[in-house]
Motif scaffolding. Structure first.
Motif, PDB file in Angstrom:
ATOM      1  N   GLY A 193      -9.607   6.857 -17.923  1.00 14.21           N
ATOM      2  CA  GLY A 193      -8.887   6.048 -18.901  1.00 14.21           C
ATOM      3  C   GLY A 193      -8.215   4.836 -18.300  1.00 14.21           C
ATOM      4  N   SER A 194      -6.868   4.853 -18.286  1.00 14.54           N
ATOM      5  CA  SER A 194      -6.092   3.711 -17.799  1.00 14.54           C
ATOM      6  C   SER A 194      -4.999   4.190 -16.858  1.00 14.54           C
ATOM      7  CB  SER A 194      -5.466   2.962 -18.987  1.00 14.54           C
ATOM      8  OG  SER A 194      -4.677   3.851 -19.768  1.00 14.54           O
ATOM      9  N   THR A 195      -4.273   3.241 -16.264  1.00 19.59           N
ATOM     10  CA  THR A 195      -3.197   3.570 -15.350  1.00 19.59           C
ATOM     11  C   THR A 195      -1.870   3.072 -15.906  1.00 19.59           C
ATOM     12  OG1 THR A 195      -3.072   1.557 -14.012  1.00 19.59           O
ATOM     13  CG2 THR A 195      -4.842   3.112 -13.503  1.00 19.59           C
ATOM     14  N   GLY A 196      -0.766   3.580 -15.361  1.00 16.97           N
ATOM     15  CA  GLY A 196       0.549   3.087 -15.736  1.00 16.97           C
ATOM     16  C   GLY A 196       0.949   1.887 -14.895  1.00 16.97           C
ATOM     17  N   ASP A 197       2.196   1.479 -15.023  1.00 18.22           N
ATOM     18  CA  ASP A 197       2.697   0.289 -14.334  1.00 18.22           C
ATOM     19  C   ASP A 197       2.737   0.477 -12.823  1.00 18.22           C
ATOM     20  OD1 ASP A 197       3.047  -0.760 -16.839  1.00 18.22           O
ATOM     21  OD2 ASP A 197       5.206  -0.386 -16.923  1.00 18.22           O
ATOM     22  N   SER A 198       2.811  -0.656 -12.116  1.00 21.47           N
ATOM     23  CA  SER A 198       2.947  -0.697 -10.650  1.00 21.47           C
ATOM     24  C   SER A 198       1.823   0.044  -9.945  1.00 21.47           C
ATOM     25  CB  SER A 198       4.311  -0.129 -10.214  1.00 21.47           C
ATOM     26  OG  SER A 198       5.358  -0.862 -10.787  1.00 21.47           O
ATOM     27  N   PHE A 199       0.646  -0.059 -10.495  1.00 21.51           N
ATOM     28  CA  PHE A 199      -0.518   0.602  -9.907  1.00 21.51           C
ATOM     29  C   PHE A 199      -0.898  -0.074  -8.585  1.00 21.51           C
ATOM     30  CE2 PHE A 199      -5.256   1.034  -9.704  1.00 21.51           C
ATOM     31  CZ  PHE A 199      -5.280   2.407  -9.482  1.00 21.51           C
ATOM     32  N   ALA A 200      -1.345   0.734  -7.613  1.00 20.12           N
ATOM     33  CA  ALA A 200      -1.816   0.257  -6.301  1.00 20.12           C
ATOM     34  C   ALA A 200      -0.737  -0.529  -5.554  1.00 20.12           C
ATOM     35  CB  ALA A 200      -3.087  -0.567  -6.455  1.00 20.12           C
ATOM     36  N   GLU A 201       0.507  -0.211  -5.808  1.00 21.72           N
ATOM     37  CA  GLU A 201       1.604  -0.883  -5.111  1.00 21.72           C
ATOM     38  C   GLU A 201       1.563  -0.509  -3.629  1.00 21.72           C
ATOM     39  OE1 GLU A 201       6.140  -1.592  -6.511  1.00 21.72           O
ATOM     40  OE2 GLU A 201       5.599   0.503  -6.136  1.00 21.72           O
ATOM     41  N   PHE A 202       1.587  -1.516  -2.758  1.00 29.07           N
ATOM     42  CA  PHE A 202       1.506  -1.313  -1.306  1.00 29.07           C
ATOM     43  C   PHE A 202       0.255  -0.516  -0.910  1.00 29.07           C
ATOM     44  CE2 PHE A 202       6.097  -1.640  -2.254  1.00 29.07           C
ATOM     45  CZ  PHE A 202       6.350  -2.849  -1.615  1.00 29.07           C
ATOM     46  N   ASN A 203      -0.813  -0.704  -1.642  1.00 26.05           N
ATOM     47  CA  ASN A 203      -2.072  -0.053  -1.299  1.00 26.05           C
ATOM     48  C   ASN A 203      -2.557  -0.586   0.042  1.00 26.05           C
ATOM     49  OD1 ASN A 203      -4.540   1.240  -1.316  1.00 26.05           O
ATOM     50  ND2 ASN A 203      -5.479  -0.163  -2.798  1.00 26.05           N
ATOM     51  N   CYS A 204      -2.877   0.322   0.950  1.00 25.85           N
ATOM     52  CA  CYS A 204      -3.275  -0.079   2.301  1.00 25.85           C
ATOM     53  C   CYS A 204      -4.715   0.297   2.619  1.00 25.85           C
ATOM     54  CB  CYS A 204      -2.343   0.552   3.340  1.00 25.85           C
ATOM     55  SG  CYS A 204      -0.628   0.102   3.157  1.00 25.85           S
ATOM     56  N   GLY A 205      -5.568   0.404   1.614  1.00 28.79           N
ATOM     57  CA  GLY A 205      -6.962   0.699   1.915  1.00 28.79           C
ATOM     58  C   GLY A 205      -7.642   1.595   0.906  1.00 28.79           C
ATOM     59  N   GLY A 206      -6.904   2.125  -0.054  1.00 29.38           N
ATOM     60  CA  GLY A 206      -7.499   3.025  -1.023  1.00 29.38           C
ATOM     61  C   GLY A 206      -8.391   2.320  -2.024  1.00 29.38           C
ATOM     62  N   ILE A 207      -9.442   3.027  -2.473  1.00 29.23           N
ATOM     63  CA  ILE A 207     -10.356   2.510  -3.482  1.00 29.23           C
ATOM     64  C   ILE A 207     -10.041   3.197  -4.803  1.00 29.23           C
ATOM     65  CG2 ILE A 207     -12.755   2.336  -4.202  1.00 29.23           C
ATOM     66  CD1 ILE A 207     -13.561   2.385  -1.294  1.00 29.23           C
ATOM     67  N   ALA A 208      -9.952   2.423  -5.880  1.00 25.47           N
ATOM     68  CA  ALA A 208      -9.729   2.981  -7.212  1.00 25.47           C
ATOM     69  C   ALA A 208     -10.815   2.498  -8.158  1.00 25.47           C
ATOM     70  CB  ALA A 208      -8.354   2.586  -7.731  1.00 25.47           C
ATOM     71  N   VAL A 209     -11.208   3.394  -9.068  1.00 22.34           N
ATOM     72  CA  VAL A 209     -12.157   3.040 -10.126  1.00 22.34           C
ATOM     73  C   VAL A 209     -11.509   3.430 -11.443  1.00 22.34           C
ATOM     74  CG1 VAL A 209     -14.445   3.413 -11.079  1.00 22.34           C
ATOM     75  CG2 VAL A 209     -14.114   3.456  -8.594  1.00 22.34           C
ATOM     76  N   VAL A 210     -11.244   2.451 -12.315  1.00 23.55           N
ATOM     77  CA  VAL A 210     -10.575   2.682 -13.598  1.00 23.55           C
ATOM     78  C   VAL A 210     -11.568   2.289 -14.689  1.00 23.55           C
ATOM     79  CG1 VAL A 210      -8.603   2.136 -15.047  1.00 23.55           C
ATOM     80  CG2 VAL A 210      -8.345   2.185 -12.545  1.00 23.55           C
ATOM     81  N   CYS A 211     -12.027   3.296 -15.470  1.00 22.95           N
ATOM     82  CA  CYS A 211     -13.183   3.097 -16.356  1.00 22.95           C
ATOM     83  C   CYS A 211     -12.821   2.575 -17.741  1.00 22.95           C
ATOM     84  CB  CYS A 211     -13.948   4.412 -16.501  1.00 22.95           C
ATOM     85  SG  CYS A 211     -14.555   5.062 -14.924  1.00 22.95           S
ATOM     86  N   GLY A 212     -11.593   2.723 -18.193  1.00 33.59           N
ATOM     87  CA  GLY A 212     -11.197   2.212 -19.492  1.00 33.59           C
ATOM     88  C   GLY A 212     -11.741   2.982 -20.680  1.00 33.59           C
ATOM     89  N   ILE A 213     -12.168   4.241 -20.495  1.00 35.00           N
ATOM     90  CA  ILE A 213     -12.668   5.071 -21.591  1.00 35.00           C
ATOM     91  C   ILE A 213     -11.486   5.844 -22.200  1.00 35.00           C
ATOM     92  CG2 ILE A 213     -14.164   6.997 -22.243  1.00 35.00           C
ATOM     93  CD1 ILE A 213     -15.734   4.528 -21.538  1.00 35.00           C
ATOM     94  N   ASP A 214     -11.298   5.694 -23.525  1.00 30.47           N
ATOM     95  CA  ASP A 214     -10.175   6.349 -24.220  1.00 30.47           C
ATOM     96  C   ASP A 214      -8.861   6.052 -23.502  1.00 30.47           C
ATOM     97  OD1 ASP A 214     -11.954   7.473 -26.056  1.00 30.47           O
ATOM     98  OD2 ASP A 214     -12.277   9.232 -24.773  1.00 30.47           O
ATOM     99  N   ALA A 215      -8.662   4.812 -23.131  1.00 30.62           N
ATOM    100  CA  ALA A 215      -7.486   4.408 -22.358  1.00 30.62           C
ATOM    101  C   ALA A 215      -6.210   4.574 -23.178  1.00 30.62           C
ATOM    102  CB  ALA A 215      -7.629   2.959 -21.899  1.00 30.62           C
TER     103      ALA A 215
END
Length: 785
Positions: free
Chosen positions: A144-166
């Motif tokens: 679906g979706s993410t909340g606020d301040s997503f990936a804050e201070f991300n130091c290498g992580g991979i995220a996939v956010v599909c937007g289905i029924d967000a």
């Protein structure tokens, strides 16, 4: 592969605590590679778990915080529902699947592993990830979706956010994503606002290499969450965008030069925080101007070495208030004899009560449970079994009559004798100990231990015992005249009974248990019914099995009150509990319930409590009637309405053997104070707050089987362990250790009393609070000036 099932409810349908549930799971994971967990919101599921053959965990039911926290490589966790905060927190290799939503902090500080979410997540997901180039990058997949301040201070992580029924289809990445991001890539599909941090991330479309990675891994993700039908929808390249971290080189080109501090403060700091970044967190904080570093009277707070100002939980919750902390300190110092003598100045029965029959409220409240397991008081109690009685003080010429030789009466006599007061016990039975000797099965109270403690008690100076002495009004009046004080400690030896048809064929539990411990116990038959499913009823069941019963049923009109060792022992032998059951009649065949059901039995026992037999009391001693029985009324010092008469133990109100020992000690201390013309000072310390302790100084370890093991594991709550941490951490060298004159405790001078103290120099102390923050024992406090 066999799957081990662990349920989050106990046998009574009560939710198991997160700590207990975690221990159960950890124990199971050490033996099995496949677990099915039926959870009810328990936290820390799967934390730091690993198995040599790999570990597969299925979670059925709502899970609490930190699912998969510190997950290890080779561990797979699948949650069939939503989960709470900090999913995959500090994950370093586990694969975690959630068939539902996750709340705040998903994958916070994750360093490796994969997390698959079949719904949406809350705020601050993928925050502060860490990536070691020697390992694969951590991955977070969100349908679906993410909340606020997503990936804050991300130091290498991979995220996939599909937007289905967000949850937020108009902004699938929430407000202000990628703030402080220095590495990693965010793949997303759907709408987003323009609030992402342009100083840290740039918006782009996937290049060929990035698209190949995404399309190749999408099928595996959808299979994990059971949504394979979405593959065609989610592999349309023109619908995907990426946010990728800006490199240091790119960032350098964004600035023509450093921003002056004055400009930064005026344009950014003051506008965002009003000059105070803590205002929203601590609106009540004193913000009046002070110098950068102050000492002496300019400080707002001053450190205080509050050594033994509070009570450790083990001492506070023990009815006798035994200073276990001091005992263990002496053992650590190699002075076991002093430890034993100190303990015997609190109780005459440490091995039999503390070491065997007490449910040990001290262990139940032990602060060590925050690290691993409580200190084992059974080991400590049994260690004192063979030690000799302490030396009594010189005779004061005072004498006290004690009616009843159970634990309460023995405690009074013991304390008085130690203080030089002559104590004369009048016991109606043929032995000391009351119900401890007459009723408690020898399986729970070993006979050898009991005999040794009775022998030690009888060796004490200033104690006289008269057995087989019945009490009457005339005898009681004579005792009041002949003795300075009279203490009533007769316990409760009159069984309660119910008047239903056939009640004359029912045996009182007290009578049966006394018979069971005699040389000629009664016959019970093959089937037994016990009316009343408390702990005494469980003792009846155990003794019935020992005497040949094959089936024992305990019935009650309410949920059984049995608990602890007594209930466990009865259940292990096969005892069955039935409730609610109301008795209509007792026949030769057994018990007839109010519904007309027959519970077959050759013997029926009733265990619904006992009451005191007070026919000898004069009218000057007031009583109160509760539940159809008379109980003696007393004040906090156990003094009755008749000035020189005290009452202790079950005649005041029913309780544990330890409660009786504690009441006896308090009553004796009141009498001793009166004899000396001093003020009676009962125990009045408050229990130390667990927040005052710094338990992260301690690491989990084996519980051990010796008293030395227990002494080393003790956290020494509220009592200085002389570890020098405060002295070492003080940044200005204000704290020093100095020797002091040895004092006394309870009127007896111990070599173990503190011969040192830590002091803080007001001229050097800057009130930083480091001493209070680091003290393992909670000794240092910061008091307002």
């Amino acid at each position: 592969m066999t799957t081990t099932v662990i349920k989050g409810l106990d046998n009574n349908g009560i939710r198991i605590s997160s700590m207990k549930f975690e221990k159960m799971v950890r124990s199971a994971a050490s033996e099995a590679s496949s677990l099915l967990l039926e959870t009810y919101g328990q936290h820390n599921i799967g934390i730091r778990l690993q198995h040599e053959d790999g570990l597969d965990i299925k979670v059925k039911g709502p899970s609490g915080q930190r699912l998969g926290c510190m997950g290890l490589p080779g561990t797979s966790i699948k949650c069939e529902g939503a989960t709470s905060d900090d999913l995959g927190y500090l994950n370093i290799g586990a694969e975690i699947t959630v068939i539902g939503d996750a709340t705040n902090g998903a994958c916070n500080a994750m360093a490796a592993g994969k997390v698959y979410v079949a719904g949406s997540i809350g705020a601050r997901g993928l925050t502060m990830t860490k990536w070691n180039p020697a390992y694969e990058k951590p991955e977070l997949w969100v349908l679906g979706s993410t909340g606020d301040s997503f990936a804050e201070f991300n130091c290498g992580g991979i995220a996939v956010v599909c937007g289905i029924d967000a949850k937020t289809p108009e902004n699938v990445l929430g407000y202000r994503p990628c703030v402080g991001m220095v590495g990693g890539t965010i793949y997303f599909r759907g709408e987003t606002d323009s609030s992402f941090s342009r100083n840290n991330a740039r918006l782009d479309v996937p290049n060929d290499e990035q698209w190949q990675w995404l399309s190749e891994n999408m099928a595996g993700y959808l299979q994990k969450i059971g949504r394979e039908e979405l593959l065609e929808t989610l592999t349309k390249r023109d619908e995907w965008q990426i946010l990728i971290a800006i490199t240091p080189q790119e960032r350098a080109l964004m600035w023509s030069g450093p921003m002056p501090m004055a400009e930064f403060r005026n344009e950014h700091w003051n506008k965002a925080f009003g000059g105070d970044p803590l205002r929203d967190l601590a609106p009540g904080l004193d913000r009046s101007p002070i110098a950068a570093i102050v000492t002496d009277d300019l400080r707002r707070k001053k450190p205080f070495w509050a050594n033994q100002e509070s009570a450790a939980p083990c001492t506070y919750y023990c009815p006798v208030h035994i200073p276990t902390i001091d005992r263990l300190r002496l053992i650590r110092e190699g002075r076991a004899d002093e430890a034993y003598e100190m303990l015997l100045r609190y109780t005459p029965l440490p091995a039999s009560v503390c070491g065997a029959v007490c449910p040990n409220l001290c262990m139940e409240n032990c602060s060590r449970t925050g690290v691993d397991d409580s200190i084992d008081m059974h080991i400590l109690g049994r260690a004192v079994g063979n030690f000799h009685a302490p030396e009594a003080q010189a005779s004061t010429g005072k004498k006290v009559a004690i009616i009843g030789g159970g634990p309460a009466g023995m405690s009074v006599a013991w304390q008085l004798a130690l203080a030089g007061v002559h104590a004369h016990i009048f016991e109606s039975g043929d032995q000391l100990g009351g119900k401890l000797a007459q009723v408690i099965p020898w399986e729970r109270l070993p006979r050898a231990i009991w005999d040794i403690e009775i022998e030690r008690f009888n060796s004490m100076e200033n104690i006289k015992v008269s057995l087989n002495t019945e009490m009457s009004k005339e005898k009681f009046t004579a005792l009041q005249k002949d003795y300075d004080y009279v203490v009533i400690a007769i316990g409760t030896h009159e069984p309660r009974r119910l008047q239903f048809p056939g009640h004359e064929n029912v045996t009182a539990a007290l009578d049966f248990l006394k018979s069971a411990k005699s040389s000629s116990p009664m016959e019970v038959g093959r089937e037994v019914v016990v009316i009343g499913a408390g702990n005494v009823g469980c003792d009846v069941a155990c003794e019935a099995y020992r005497l040949g019963a094959e089936k024992v049923t305990l019935v009650d009109i309410q949920k059984p009150l049995a608990f602890g060792k007594e209930k466990e022992a009865a259940q292990e032998l096969g005892a069955q509990f039935r409730w609610p059951v109301s008795t209509k009649e007792i026949t030769k065949e057994g018990l007839i319930t109010a519904e007309g059901d027959l519970i077959p039995a050759q013997s029926v026992f009733i265990s619904i409590g006992d009451v005191p037999a007070l026919s000898f009391l004069p009218d000057t001693v007031e009583t109160i009637t509760v539940g159809g029985a008379a109980w003696i009324t007393t004040n906090k010092a156990h003094v009755t309405s008749s000035g020189n008469v005290l009452a202790v133990g079950d005649v005041e109100k029913p309780g544990l053997a330890t409660n009786a020992l504690g009441a006896g000690k308090e009553a004796a201390e009141f009498i001793i104070a009166q004899c000396k013309g001093e003020e009676f000072k009962p125990f009045n310390k408050s229990v130390i707050s667990k927040r005052a302790l710094t338990i992260n100084h301690y690491s989990p370890c084996s519980k051990g089987s010796t008293e030395t093991d227990q002494a080393e594991r003790c956290l020494s709550c509220a009592s200085c362990r002389d570890c020098h941490l405060c002295e070492t951490i003080c940044p200005t060298g204000a704290i020093t250790r100095r020797e002091i004159i040895i004092g006394s405790q309870n009127g007896y001078e111990f070599k173990s009393d503190f011969d040192f103290e830590y002091v803080s120099d007001d001229k050097k102390c800057i009130a930083c609070g480091f001493c209070a923050d680091t003290c393992p024992c909670g000794i240092w406090t910061m008091n307002p000036l």
